[in-house]
Design an enzyme around this catalytic site. Structure first.
Site, mmCIF file in Angstrom:
data_model
loop_
_atom_site.group_PDB
_atom_site.id
_atom_site.type_symbol
_atom_site.label_atom_id
_atom_site.label_comp_id
_atom_site.label_asym_id
_atom_site.label_seq_id
_atom_site.Cartn_x
_atom_site.Cartn_y
_atom_site.Cartn_z
ATOM 1 N N ASP A 1 0.841 -1.200 0.000
ATOM 2 C CA ASP A 1 0.000 0.000 0.000
ATOM 3 C C ASP A 1 0.879 1.254 0.000
ATOM 4 O OD1 ASP A 1 -2.476 1.275 0.044
ATOM 5 O OD2 ASP A 1 -2.582 1.296 2.236
ATOM 6 N N HIS B 1 -4.518 2.831 -7.134
ATOM 7 C CA HIS B 1 -5.668 2.555 -6.272
ATOM 8 C C HIS B 1 -6.967 2.396 -7.060
ATOM 9 C CE1 HIS B 1 -3.281 2.995 -2.658
ATOM 10 N NE2 HIS B 1 -4.326 2.581 -1.967
ATOM 11 N N HIS C 1 -6.843 -1.106 -8.093
ATOM 12 C CA HIS C 1 -7.199 -1.899 -6.897
ATOM 13 C C HIS C 1 -8.718 -1.951 -6.716
ATOM 14 C CE1 HIS C 1 -8.800 -1.815 -2.807
ATOM 15 N NE2 HIS C 1 -7.992 -2.836 -2.609
ATOM 16 N N HIS D 1 -5.525 -5.685 0.795
ATOM 17 C CA HIS D 1 -5.542 -4.401 0.082
ATOM 18 C C HIS D 1 -4.188 -4.143 -0.599
ATOM 19 C CE1 HIS D 1 -6.444 -0.119 -0.523
ATOM 20 N NE2 HIS D 1 -5.277 0.149 0.009
#
Ligand SMILES: [Zn+2]
Length: 379
Positions: A172, A255, A258, A272
């Site tokens: 992340d 992101h 993601h 994540h």
């Protein structure tokens, strides 16, 4: 000139065994805290936290928590706050408990604090929550007018947690500089609601530098369940620097990809940070990153244990419908992919994902790195 914004928590506390001091810090925020933690997390923190609460003269009131920060979970917490007369809510544990506590604290009009027990994502410091379905599919970002009043992270708890949690947090956090750099080159807004400050962009880069210097040693520290300067540096990079860096430096393609991946059932069960890392690798391909930089990123993230191929996120090049759906979801209006300094289409995202898979697979052979293992989602 456009407006620039930096947003940050009021107080950040990090160190070995600081969970015992939570009561002392919370006393400045309220007198009737509500703690949100699942049973596993509670079993880990109850003794040390309870002793600190007793010393501070605070009663321990804890509610359990499920797997995801769903709209229902948030509304349930609002009811508990109201019926119990609580004046501060504390999310303890993983990103979902913290996200739910933040959203509930905002709706109930009380103060809120984040107490992550692993350095597994950069969510704890931010003024936003990510809301998911019961199945873990992304629904929406919810934005709040301010950040947590307190973020407290005990590095001994991070050292005791499974190493996979720290791996995810590194994934992340590595995205942060890649996305902030792209946002700075473009014209888009950050989650903080303006153009990035120089501070936000610089903190994102500092997170990247600290991770490259310390990530492998920090993973060794967690395998030994010990706290070292390398672990402290990575915890700060994953939690504080990546948190400030993403929120005030800007999110971009990584992101958004993601978020698109959460809709593919094959990716369920991945953290994540694992999904984000495939997104970061894809963003580098999408922006035509230098071949050496891209290969170094593939090597570094493979050594950390993060996925950078389709197989590792449960997909193959033959999953054309899924890849198309991921790319469509990543490119919906309002997604952070539009912070990239050039227009991005779903076609370009599909092409970049397919190219990423080939490039990462080749680099891993060329650099004698482990071959990708297929991820199989449990149903
Ligand atoms: Zn993230």
């Amino acid at each position: 000139m456009p407006t620039t914004v930096l947003s940050s928590p009021a107080h950040y506390v990090q160190g070995k065994n600081v969970i015992a001091e939570l009561g002392t810090h919370l006393k400045n925020l309220g007198s009737t805290p509500l703690l949100v933690a699942d049973d596993i997390v509670w079993g880990i923190v109850e003794d040390a936290l309870g002793k600190g609460f007793a010393d501070a003269g605070l009663a321990v009131v804890r509610v359990g928590f499920g797997r995801f920060a769903t709209p229902g979970a948030v509304d349930g917490l609002v009811e508990t706050i109201t019926s119990g007369g609580h004046d501060v809510i504390v999310g303890v544990g993983g990103g979902s408990a913290i996200d739910a506590a933040k959203a509930a604290g905002h709706l109930a009009g009380v103060r809120w604090a984040s107490v992550p027990t692993a350095a597994s994502s950069d969510a704890p410091t931010s003024a936003l929550s990510v809301i998911y379905t019961e199945e873990g599919e992304f629904i929406e970002y919810r934005f709040f007018p301010h950040n947590p009043d307190l973020v407290l992270i005990d590095t001994q708890l991070v050292a005791n947690a499974p190493v996979a949690f720290l791996v995810g947090g590194i994934g992340d956090a590595l995205a942060t500089w890649v996305e902030a750099r792209a946002t700075a080159r473009g014209t888009g807004s950050t989650m903080a609601g303006g153009r990035p400050t120089h501070a936000g962009t610089a903190l994102a880069q500092l997170s990247w530098d600290l991770l490259h210097e310390n990530a492998l040693a920090a993973l060794d520290a967690v395998r030994a369940k010990v706290v070292t300067p390398a672990l402290e540096a990575v915890v700060e990079a994953n939690t504080l620097l990546s948190g400030l860096g993403f929120e005030s430096g800007g999110l971009a393609a990584a992101h958004a990809i993601h978020n698109g991946l959460t809709a593919a059932p094959q990716t369920h069960g991945l953290s994540h940070g694992q999904k984000v890392n495939f997104g970061t690798t894809t963003q580098l391909v999408l922006e035509g990153a230098d071949a050496e930089e891209l290969a170094d990123f593939v090597e570094f993230t493979t050594r950390v244990g993060l996925p950078n191929t389709l197989a590792e996120i449960g997909l193959t090049a033959e999953n054309t419908a899924e890849l198309r759906a991921v790319a469509e979801a990543a490119c919906v209006e309002g997604e952070t992919i539009h912070n990239m300094p050039f227009p991005v289409t779903p076609e370009a995202v599909v092409d970049a994902m397919l190219a990423t898979d080939r490039i990462a697979t080749r680099v891993r052979v060329e650099r004698s790195l482990p071959a990708p293992q297929m991820h199989h989602a449990k149903h």
